[in-house]
Design a protein around this motif. Structure first.
Motif, PDB file in Angstrom:
ATOM      1  N   VAL A  63       0.892  -1.164   0.000  1.00  0.00           N
ATOM      2  CA  VAL A  63       0.000   0.000   0.000  1.00  0.00           C
ATOM      3  C   VAL A  63       0.928   1.211   0.000  1.00  0.00           C
ATOM      4  CG1 VAL A  63      -1.736   1.315   1.264  1.00  0.00           C
ATOM      5  CG2 VAL A  63      -1.813  -1.189   1.268  1.00  0.00           C
ATOM      6  N   ILE A  64       0.925   1.932  -1.116  1.00  0.00           N
ATOM      7  CA  ILE A  64       1.843   3.071  -1.250  1.00  0.00           C
ATOM      8  C   ILE A  64       1.048   4.369  -1.208  1.00  0.00           C
ATOM      9  CG2 ILE A  64       3.516   4.221  -2.771  1.00  0.00           C
ATOM     10  CD1 ILE A  64       4.619   1.612  -3.545  1.00  0.00           C
ATOM     11  N   VAL A  65       1.588   5.346  -0.487  1.00  0.00           N
ATOM     12  CA  VAL A  65       0.984   6.671  -0.416  1.00  0.00           C
ATOM     13  C   VAL A  65       1.923   7.627  -1.123  1.00  0.00           C
ATOM     14  CG1 VAL A  65       0.052   8.452   1.086  1.00  0.00           C
ATOM     15  CG2 VAL A  65       0.108   6.074   1.871  1.00  0.00           C
ATOM     16  N   GLU A  66       1.450   8.260  -2.191  1.00  0.00           N
ATOM     17  CA  GLU A  66       2.290   9.261  -2.849  1.00  0.00           C
ATOM     18  C   GLU A  66       1.809  10.653  -2.456  1.00  0.00           C
ATOM     19  OE1 GLU A  66       2.445   9.540  -7.169  1.00  0.00           O
ATOM     20  OE2 GLU A  66       4.077  11.001  -7.017  1.00  0.00           O
ATOM     21  N   ILE A  67       2.715  11.453  -1.937  1.00  0.00           N
ATOM     22  CA  ILE A  67       2.390  12.824  -1.568  1.00  0.00           C
ATOM     23  C   ILE A  67       2.762  13.740  -2.730  1.00  0.00           C
ATOM     24  CG2 ILE A  67       2.898  14.708   0.044  1.00  0.00           C
ATOM     25  CD1 ILE A  67       3.516  12.546   2.143  1.00  0.00           C
ATOM     26  N   GLY A  68       1.818  14.549  -3.164  1.00  0.00           N
ATOM     27  CA  GLY A  68       2.087  15.490  -4.253  1.00  0.00           C
ATOM     28  C   GLY A  68       2.364  14.821  -5.583  1.00  0.00           C
ATOM     29  N   PRO A  69       1.450  14.003  -6.099  1.00  0.00           N
ATOM     30  CA  PRO A  69       1.694  13.319  -7.375  1.00  0.00           C
ATOM     31  C   PRO A  69       1.778  14.268  -8.569  1.00  0.00           C
ATOM     32  CG  PRO A  69      -0.566  12.973  -6.647  1.00  0.00           C
ATOM     33  CD  PRO A  69       0.153  13.629  -5.509  1.00  0.00           C
ATOM     34  N   GLY A  70       1.171  15.456  -8.430  1.00  0.00           N
ATOM     35  CA  GLY A  70       1.290  16.449  -9.507  1.00  0.00           C
ATOM     36  C   GLY A  70       0.688  15.949 -10.803  1.00  0.00           C
ATOM     37  N   GLN A  71       1.508  15.917 -11.847  1.00  0.00           N
ATOM     38  CA  GLN A  71       1.028  15.452 -13.150  1.00  0.00           C
ATOM     39  C   GLN A  71       1.315  13.971 -13.346  1.00  0.00           C
ATOM     40  OE1 GLN A  71       1.031  18.956 -15.963  1.00  0.00           O
ATOM     41  NE2 GLN A  71       3.172  18.873 -15.360  1.00  0.00           N
ATOM     42  N   GLY A  72       1.740  13.320 -12.267  1.00  0.00           N
ATOM     43  CA  GLY A  72       1.852  11.865 -12.316  1.00  0.00           C
ATOM     44  C   GLY A  72       3.170  11.307 -12.799  1.00  0.00           C
ATOM     45  N   ALA A  73       4.262  12.072 -12.642  1.00  0.00           N
ATOM     46  CA  ALA A  73       5.560  11.610 -13.158  1.00  0.00           C
ATOM     47  C   ALA A  73       5.916  10.204 -12.666  1.00  0.00           C
ATOM     48  CB  ALA A  73       6.654  12.595 -12.761  1.00  0.00           C
ATOM     49  N   ILE A  74       5.774   9.967 -11.382  1.00  0.00           N
ATOM     50  CA  ILE A  74       6.098   8.616 -10.885  1.00  0.00           C
ATOM     51  C   ILE A  74       4.828   7.823 -10.568  1.00  0.00           C
ATOM     52  CG2 ILE A  74       8.366   9.304  -9.983  1.00  0.00           C
ATOM     53  CD1 ILE A  74       7.205   9.176  -7.163  1.00  0.00           C
ATOM     54  N   THR A  75       3.681   8.486 -10.687  1.00  0.00           N
ATOM     55  CA  THR A  75       2.408   7.859 -10.321  1.00  0.00           C
ATOM     56  C   THR A  75       2.060   6.680 -11.223  1.00  0.00           C
ATOM     57  OG1 THR A  75       1.760  10.121  -9.766  1.00  0.00           O
ATOM     58  CG2 THR A  75       0.036   8.441  -9.657  1.00  0.00           C
ATOM     59  N   ASP A  76       2.325   6.818 -12.514  1.00  0.00           N
ATOM     60  CA  ASP A  76       1.980   5.750 -13.464  1.00  0.00           C
ATOM     61  C   ASP A  76       2.631   4.428 -13.068  1.00  0.00           C
ATOM     62  OD1 ASP A  76       0.320   7.163 -15.081  1.00  0.00           O
ATOM     63  OD2 ASP A  76       1.863   7.671 -16.575  1.00  0.00           O
ATOM     64  N   ALA A  77       3.934   4.482 -12.817  1.00  0.00           N
ATOM     65  CA  ALA A  77       4.660   3.254 -12.464  1.00  0.00           C
ATOM     66  C   ALA A  77       4.175   2.713 -11.122  1.00  0.00           C
ATOM     67  CB  ALA A  77       6.154   3.531 -12.430  1.00  0.00           C
TER      68      ALA A  77
ATOM     69  N   GLY B 152       0.190  -2.718  -4.949  1.00  0.00           N
ATOM     70  CA  GLY B 152      -1.107  -3.323  -4.685  1.00  0.00           C
ATOM     71  C   GLY B 152      -2.186  -2.262  -4.686  1.00  0.00           C
ATOM     72  N   HIS B 153      -1.948  -1.199  -3.891  1.00  0.00           N
ATOM     73  CA  HIS B 153      -2.855  -0.063  -3.896  1.00  0.00           C
ATOM     74  C   HIS B 153      -2.056   1.232  -3.799  1.00  0.00           C
ATOM     75  CE1 HIS B 153      -7.078   1.327  -3.595  1.00  0.00           C
ATOM     76  NE2 HIS B 153      -6.458   2.421  -3.195  1.00  0.00           N
ATOM     77  N   LEU B 154      -2.506   2.230  -4.520  1.00  0.00           N
ATOM     78  CA  LEU B 154      -1.845   3.534  -4.462  1.00  0.00           C
ATOM     79  C   LEU B 154      -2.831   4.596  -3.991  1.00  0.00           C
ATOM     80  CD1 LEU B 154       0.608   5.376  -5.071  1.00  0.00           C
ATOM     81  CD2 LEU B 154      -0.387   5.748  -7.339  1.00  0.00           C
ATOM     82  N   HIS B 155      -2.452   5.311  -2.913  1.00  0.00           N
ATOM     83  CA  HIS B 155      -3.195   6.479  -2.468  1.00  0.00           C
ATOM     84  C   HIS B 155      -2.406   7.715  -2.875  1.00  0.00           C
ATOM     85  CE1 HIS B 155      -6.090   4.355   0.075  1.00  0.00           C
ATOM     86  NE2 HIS B 155      -5.097   3.549   0.412  1.00  0.00           N
ATOM     87  N   ALA B 156      -3.028   8.583  -3.656  1.00  0.00           N
ATOM     88  CA  ALA B 156      -2.348   9.795  -4.105  1.00  0.00           C
ATOM     89  C   ALA B 156      -2.948  10.984  -3.351  1.00  0.00           C
ATOM     90  CB  ALA B 156      -2.537   9.959  -5.609  1.00  0.00           C
ATOM     91  N   VAL B 157      -2.118  11.734  -2.641  1.00  0.00           N
ATOM     92  CA  VAL B 157      -2.587  12.864  -1.836  1.00  0.00           C
ATOM     93  C   VAL B 157      -2.105  14.162  -2.482  1.00  0.00           C
ATOM     94  CG1 VAL B 157      -2.536  13.958   0.450  1.00  0.00           C
ATOM     95  CG2 VAL B 157      -2.465  11.458   0.264  1.00  0.00           C
ATOM     96  N   GLU B 158      -3.027  14.914  -3.046  1.00  0.00           N
ATOM     97  CA  GLU B 158      -2.661  16.122  -3.812  1.00  0.00           C
ATOM     98  C   GLU B 158      -3.528  17.298  -3.357  1.00  0.00           C
ATOM     99  OE1 GLU B 158      -0.271  17.044  -6.394  1.00  0.00           O
ATOM    100  OE2 GLU B 158      -1.215  18.917  -5.794  1.00  0.00           O
TER     101      GLU B 158
END
Ligand code: SAH
Length: 260
Positions: A35-49, A55-61
């Motif tokens: 379970v990964i939490v990405e802080i500040g995904p923005g335009q998704g530079a690393i979000t896609d990968a 398993g699950h991605l939480h994006a906090v923007e």
């Protein structure tokens, strides 16, 4: 969709170097159990990968426009949840008790954000962040070095900190003013340093480092007596950067014990 214009007040510098993005993903090494939490995904530079591998991605923007874009893009990904929120206020406990946290952080809030995340450290498996190199150097500094000080000590008493690699300004659009670096943070097992009084430790360390050239004896004159230094066997003639994290904790614990 029209191109998003980077907003300064949100500290927006978007990664656009595929080799660096790749290196970050390899360092994080997401797996299907995570379970990964990405802080500040923005335009998704690393979000896609991350979305593909975790398993699950939480994006906090925080930026509403970017949230709309992210929701549009990941709307049909059942393993991605986009949260429109301020990471500084976010309740990371709501995402479970085994989370991995990552992000190319907005540099203007990096220090308060790190301290906010510390509150959730028992649920965090590890963290990978892009930060200003100068901040990473201070976080990972060892006693005896110029960069060693309050930030490294107050984080280092809860986390193992490792600087992984530097990232040049040109890797971003728009480029930030300074060089960046990627850092890995691994929470220490609870009780490693057995801190009795976190606030007291913080004050002690801040006071000691107020004047780096002064000895502990001088800087801490108002709060620490000669007998206190003797009780924990610390040489009061040392300068603040010569004292280990463990020794600051012992001194602070002793003062706390004495005041009870
Ligand atoms: N990860 C992206 C964007 C980095 S820029 C990339 O590498 O390209 C920093 C991002 O953090 C921006 O998207 C900005 O809007 C977001 N941000 C700024 N302050 C924030 C806050 N308090 N909480 C959550 N996100 C924030």
């Amino acid at each position: 969709m029209a191109k998003h214009r980077a907003r300064k007040r949100f500290g927006q510098h978007f990664l656009n170097d595929p080799a660096i993005i790749d290196a970050i993903i390899r360092a994080i090494h997401p797996t299907g159990d995570d379970v990964i939490v990405e802080i500040g995904p923005g335009q998704g530079a690393i979000t896609d990968a991350l979305a593909r591998l975790a398993g699950h991605l939480h994006a906090v923007e925080l930026d509403r426009d970017l949230v709309a874009r992210l929701r549009h893009k990941y709307g049909d990904h059942p393993n991605v949840t986009v949260h429109e929120a301020d990471a500084l206020q976010f309740d990371f406990a709501s995402l479970g008790d085994r989370i991995r946290v990552v992000g190319n952080l907005p540099y203007n809030i990096s220090t308060p954000l790190l301290f906010h995340l510390l509150k959730f450290r028992e649920r965090i498996l590890d963290m990978h962040f892009m930060l200003q190199k100068e901040v990473v150097d201070r976080m990972a500094a060892k006693p005896g070095s110029k960069a060693y000080g309050r930030l490294g000590i107050m984080l280092g008493c809860h986390l193992h900190i490792e600087s992984l690699f530097d990232v040049p300004r040109e890797a971003f659009d728009p480029p930030p003013r300074v060089t960046s670096a990627v850092v890995r943070l691994d929470p220490l097992s609870p009780g490693t340093f057995d801190i009795k009084d976190e606030a007291g430790l913080s004050t002690l360390v801040s006071t000691a480092f107020m004047q780096r050239r002064k000895t502990l004896r001088n800087s801490l004159k108002k709060s620490v007596e000669v007998t206190d230094f003797q009780a924990v066997d610390i040489d009061s003639g040392l300068r603040p950067e010569q004292v280990s994290i463990a020794d600051y904790v012992r001194l602070s614990n002793h003062l706390w014990q004495k005041s009870r």
